[in-house]
Each structure stands twice: as structure tokens, then as C-alpha cells.
Scaffold this motif. Structure first.
Motif, mmCIF file in Angstrom:
data_model
loop_
_atom_site.group_PDB
_atom_site.id
_atom_site.type_symbol
_atom_site.label_atom_id
_atom_site.label_comp_id
_atom_site.label_asym_id
_atom_site.label_seq_id
_atom_site.Cartn_x
_atom_site.Cartn_y
_atom_site.Cartn_z
ATOM 1 N N GLU A 50 -4.816 26.674 90.373
ATOM 2 C CA GLU A 50 -4.472 25.401 91.021
ATOM 3 C C GLU A 50 -3.567 24.547 90.135
ATOM 4 O O GLU A 50 -2.666 23.858 90.599
ATOM 5 N N GLU A 69 -0.120 25.905 90.327
ATOM 6 C CA GLU A 69 0.507 25.485 91.572
ATOM 7 C C GLU A 69 1.048 24.060 91.468
ATOM 8 O O GLU A 69 2.165 23.770 91.842
ATOM 9 N N LYS A 70 0.171 23.199 90.941
ATOM 10 C CA LYS A 70 0.572 21.794 90.763
ATOM 11 C C LYS A 70 1.846 21.684 89.953
ATOM 12 O O LYS A 70 2.770 20.947 90.283
ATOM 13 N N GLU A 93 4.120 23.858 89.532
ATOM 14 C CA GLU A 93 5.254 24.384 90.279
ATOM 15 C C GLU A 93 5.803 23.318 91.243
ATOM 16 O O GLU A 93 7.019 23.111 91.349
ATOM 17 N N ILE A 94 4.864 22.649 91.923
ATOM 18 C CA ILE A 94 5.291 21.600 92.851
ATOM 19 C C ILE A 94 6.053 20.496 92.125
ATOM 20 O O ILE A 94 7.106 20.046 92.564
ATOM 21 N N GLU A 95 5.518 20.130 90.953
ATOM 22 C CA GLU A 95 6.184 19.073 90.189
ATOM 23 C C GLU A 95 7.587 19.493 89.751
ATOM 24 O O GLU A 95 8.523 18.714 89.787
ATOM 25 N N ARG A 131 9.520 21.586 91.248
ATOM 26 C CA ARG A 131 10.426 21.540 92.401
ATOM 27 C C ARG A 131 10.885 20.121 92.691
ATOM 28 O O ARG A 131 12.037 19.875 92.971
ATOM 29 N N LYS A 132 9.913 19.210 92.590
ATOM 30 C CA LYS A 132 10.260 17.792 92.818
ATOM 31 C C LYS A 132 11.353 17.366 91.847
ATOM 32 O O LYS A 132 12.300 16.684 92.208
ATOM 33 N N GLU A 189 14.627 18.675 92.882
ATOM 34 C CA GLU A 189 15.161 17.915 94.011
ATOM 35 C C GLU A 189 15.763 16.603 93.542
ATOM 36 O O GLU A 189 16.826 16.207 93.984
#
Ligand code: ADP
Ligand code: MG
Length: 455
Positions: free
Chosen positions: A82, A85-86, A88-90, A92-93, A96
């Protein structure tokens, strides 16, 4: 405190409180991952640990942990996956975010469309600056680079610079950027705002992109770059880059490059590479023309009589911003007074507290009076007195004539300076001298000489 040490201490404490079987089963393989935003994130090996710890040990954990940490953390249990995953999301942000950073492909010009050449009134005091501005607008980067415009506040520098920018944008697809030097400093300081990882690369790119990818850079009120040494250095580099690419640079200031002591020498030298032009305070005729243009040009809807315009042009100084302010004040006053008709009386009433406050120009009328009085060997007091003897009246008439010719001031204003004479007296004096000069060669010669002296 280091999170590993903190967690080791925590486990030591827990060990004392529970059976060794419980400890080995539920705590042995846990780790403290992070302490952030009032939350302690703990990594556990399996899903079942999460639920069991949550249901059976949460209070103990919170109490023991916060005792050690000396704080009030909440506890969160997560699996290693988890957390990955977190992350990875960060990530990507972040990516962006990088994409969103403005690319300046569509440059925001910051130009005010109301400031154009069409509504800039040209007179003696600004015709050189106007011609230079027009010439740069027609040939950006070719004729005069940089163009440096200086003069007192309120004389139209900003207006002229926008006019150049608007002209270029309308007649070419060049990218124009107008900024005040304060804005430049702010943008530059953005560079030093690092993101969470101490990384400031994006800002630098952004800044360079904004300032070095333009075809025309307009910087207003460069004197405010004074205190900002680092920003000056950056401006120096920006200047060099643009200049060597034949990009047009336009700069304004309240004083000449020579007097801009607050700036580094190497900058001041560069400012003189192109053309330096100054704007002077407008004379009476130009003040009237500007006021009329503002009124007729649609900026002011109500009709204002000629004598009121002349009154404002005579008495409210020579800062155009103040002249405009006077008109606005007059309009507001008339409205407040129930829409009263605008006439000279109303104007005098509305502006009485502001009169002459705006006059910054040294008084040329007094200079002329003094010079003529010396020539005819009379006193300055007599020049302004009501005495009518010919030996005083004649020099007075000559002085009035010269004032009208040389200063372009209005008859009422000249009358006022001559001890409060009526404007018709001034008018007649001027006519009389003009007439006499035609037949009296000696007088014509005298006047010519006085004019030269005064100028
Ligand atoms: P500066 O930048 O020199 O302080 P601005 O360009 O801001 O002065 O001018 C102040 C105001 O006076 C603006 O509203 C401008 O439109 C007006 N103004 C100044 N000179 C002229 C002119 N020659 N013709 C028309 N408007 C002018
Ligand atoms: Mg300005």
C-alpha cells in the motif's frame, strides 16, 4: 529523533506489557515508516495484522508511542504494497505538476489595450520620445536597442511603452511581454521557492522561458530594481541573451541611466547602447489637448466647457495623471452636488483644495519677469504692481508678451502671476507688443535678445 530508533524504543516498551507470544506474532515484524502531518504510519506484514492490532492493541500503541515521541500522533497501519502504491500516486501527481507548468507558448503580454499611439497626444515636450517609440514599434530590434525612456511620473512613459507593445502585437506575430520591474523581481524570487524535495529546477525553467523566449521585452520603472542585487544580475543575463538575439528591449525609468546610481554600472552602460529619450512636462497647449482628447476620446462622457479645461490646464500642475484626476474629481463633485452643471465656478469650488499642489515645474514666468526687470532696471515688485507709469507699464507688457511666447501658459495664469491682472490685460499687452514690433526695429531686436537670454 530517527524513526528507527524511536520504533526500537517503542518495541522495547511494548515487550514489557504483553506476552512474548503476542509480541512475536503481532509486533516483531512491524516498522515505523513515517511521521507526517500528525500521523505515524506503521508497516505491518499482512492484512490480518492490521485488523488485529487495530482491534486489540490500538490504545496501548497510541499511549506508549506518544509517551515516547512526546507528541500526539494518530496511528495508521499499512502494508508495504500500500505504501508503494501511495508513492506511485504521488510520483504521478508530481509528473502532472511538471506538465502543468506554463510553457509560455502563448505569452501573456500584459498589455493595456487603452494605451495606444492613437490616443497619445503629441506636443513639444514628448515629440522626440513619441517618434522614437513609433520607430521602435515599426522596426523592433533593428533601429534603437534598447530604447530607454525617462521622465518624471505622470508624463506618459507607461502609456508610450504599452503603445509600442500594442502596435507590435497588432502588426506582427512577435511575442511581446510587458512587466514592471517589481513583477520581474517577484518572478525571479519564485526561483528560490524550492519544492518539498529541495528542487527548484522547474522554476528556473519557467523564469527563463518567460523572459528569454520573447521578441520584445518591456520593463517599466527599472529604478525599482535598485535594492535587488541578485535580480539585477539575472536581468543582466536576460538582457544579454535578448540583445544578442536582436530582440527589442524597452526600458523606462524616472531618471536617466547616468542618474540611476542604484543599478550596477554594467547595466547602466548597456542602457546607453541604444537610444535614450526623455519626456518633459507638457506645456499649456499640450495639457489642454490631452484633456480634450481624454474627454472627446470617450474616456469622459460629460461635456466640459473650454474655460473649465483651460482652468484645469492652468492650475493643476503638469503631471498628466493629476490633470486626469482633477477632471474626475470635478465630475464626481458635480454628481454629488446633484448633477450640477459643470462650469468655471463649480470647477473652482471643486478643485480649490488641490490647486497648485501639483505644480512641480519651476516657475518660468517668474524667471522671465526677473530677467526683463533687470534689463529695464526696474524692481520685480514693480513688474507686478498696479502702477501705470509708462516706464513700468512698458516693461511689464514686454514681460507678459515673452511669458506667452515662451511658456505657452494661459492668459489667466500669466495675469495671476503679474499681481492678479485680468486675462484681458495680458491679452492686450501681448497684442500691443506684437504690433509695435512690426514697426519698431529696436524693440524687435530687444525682444529677440531677451528671448535668447531666457532660453
Ligand atoms: P508615467 O508612466 O510617465 O508615470 P503614464 O504613462 O502612466 O505616466 O501616464 C499617466 C496618465 O496620463 C495615463 O492615463 C496616460 O494615458 C496619460 N497621458 C500621459 N501623457 C499623455 C499624452 N501625451 N496623451 C494622452 N494621455 C497621456
Ligand atoms: Mg509609469
Amino acid at each position: 529523533m530517527n524513526v528507527t530508533i524511536l520504533w526500537d524504543n517503542f518495541l522495547e516498551e511494548i515487550k514489557k506489557e504483553i506476552t512474548s507470544l503476542s509480541y512475536e506474532t503481532w509486533f516483531q515484524d512491524t516498522h515505523l515508516y513515517a511521521l507526517e502531518n500528525g500521523k505515524a504510519t506503521i508497516i505491518v506484514p499482512m492484512e490480518i495484522h492490521k485488523r488485529h492490532l487495530e482491534d486489540n492493541y490500538k490504545d496501548l500503541i497510541i499511549q506508549t508511542f506518544n509517551n515516547l515521541a512526546g507528541s500526539n500522533f494518530e496511528i495508521e497501519f499499512l502494508l508495504q504494497e500500500e505504501i508503494d502504491e501511495k508513492k506511485e500516486i504521488e510520483r504521478r501527481k508530481e509528473e502532472e505538476k511538471e506538465v502543468i507548468i506554463p510553457s509560455n507558448n502563448n505569452v501573456q503580454s500584459n498589455l493595456n489595450p487603452n494605451y495606444t499611439f492613437e490616443n497619445f497626444v503629441v506636443g513639444n515636450s514628448n515629440k522626440f520620445a513619441h517618434a522614437a517609440a513609433l520607430s521602435v514599434a515599426e522596426n523592433p530590434g533593428k533601429m534603437y536597442n534598447p530604447l530607454f525612456i525617462y521622465g518624471n511620473s505622470g508624463l506618459g512613459k507607461t502609456h508610450l511603452m504599452h503603445a509600442i507593445g500594442n502596435f507590435i502585437v497588432q502588426n506582427s506575430n512577435r511575442r511581446v511581454l510587458y512587466v514592471t520591474s517589481e513583477q520581474f523581481i517577484e518572478d525571479f524570487l519564485g526561483i528560490n521557492t524550492k519544492d518539498d524535495n529541495g528542487n527548484n529546477f522547474n522554476y528556473i525553467e519557467y523564469f527563463k522561458n518567460k523572459y528569454r523566449n520573447v521578441d520584445v521585452l518591456i520593463i517599466d520603472d527599472i529604478q525599482f530594481l535598485g535594492g535587488a542585487t541578485k535580480t539585477q544580475q539575472e536581468f543582466f543575463h536576460t538582457f544579454n541573451t535578448l540583445y544578442s538575439d536582436n530582440k527589442q528591449i524597452i526600458i523606462s525609468s524616472d531618471r536617466s541611466p547616468d542618474d540611476l546610481k542604484v543599478l550596477e554600472d554594467r547595466l547602466r552602460t548597456r542602457f546607453c547602447w541604444g537610444l535614450t529619450v526623455d519626456i518633459f512636462p507638457p506645456d499649456f497647449d499640450l495639457r489642454v489637448s490631452i484633456l480634450k482628447k481624454k474627454i472627446l476620446g470617450g474616456a469622459i462622457e460629460r461635456e466640459i466647457p473650454e474655460d473649465v479645461i483651460e482652468y484645469i490646464a492652468s492650475n493643476m500642475g503638469n503631471d498628466v495623471r493629476q490633470l486626469e484626476g482633477s477632471v474626475n474629481r470635478l465630475l464626481a463633485y458635480s454628481t454629488i452636488m446633484g448633477g450640477q452643471e459643470i462650469n468655471l465656478d463649480l470647477a473652482i469650488e471643486a478643485l480649490k483644495d488641490f490647486i497648485n499642489k501639483g505644480v512641480t515645474e519651476k516657475n518660468d514666468i517668474q524667471k522671465i519677469q526677473k530677467r526683463v526687470a533687470e534689463f529695464y532696471q526696474i524692481s520685480s515688485e514693480d513688474m507686478k504692481s498696479k502702477k501705470r507709469s509708462a516706464n513700468l507699464a512698458f516693461p511689464r507688457q514686454v514681460a507678459m508678451y515673452l511669458c506667452r511666447k515662451l511658456t505657452n501658459e494661459s492668459f489667466p495664469k500669466i495675469g495671476m502671476e503679474f499681481g492678479g491682472k485680468d486675462h484681458s490685460t495680458v491679452m492686450h499687452s501681448c497684442e500691443k507688443i506684437e504690433r509695435e514690433m512690426k514697426t519698431n526695429k529696436e524693440l524687435a531686436g530687444t525682444i529677440e535678445k531677451l528671448m535668447k537670454d531666457i532660453k
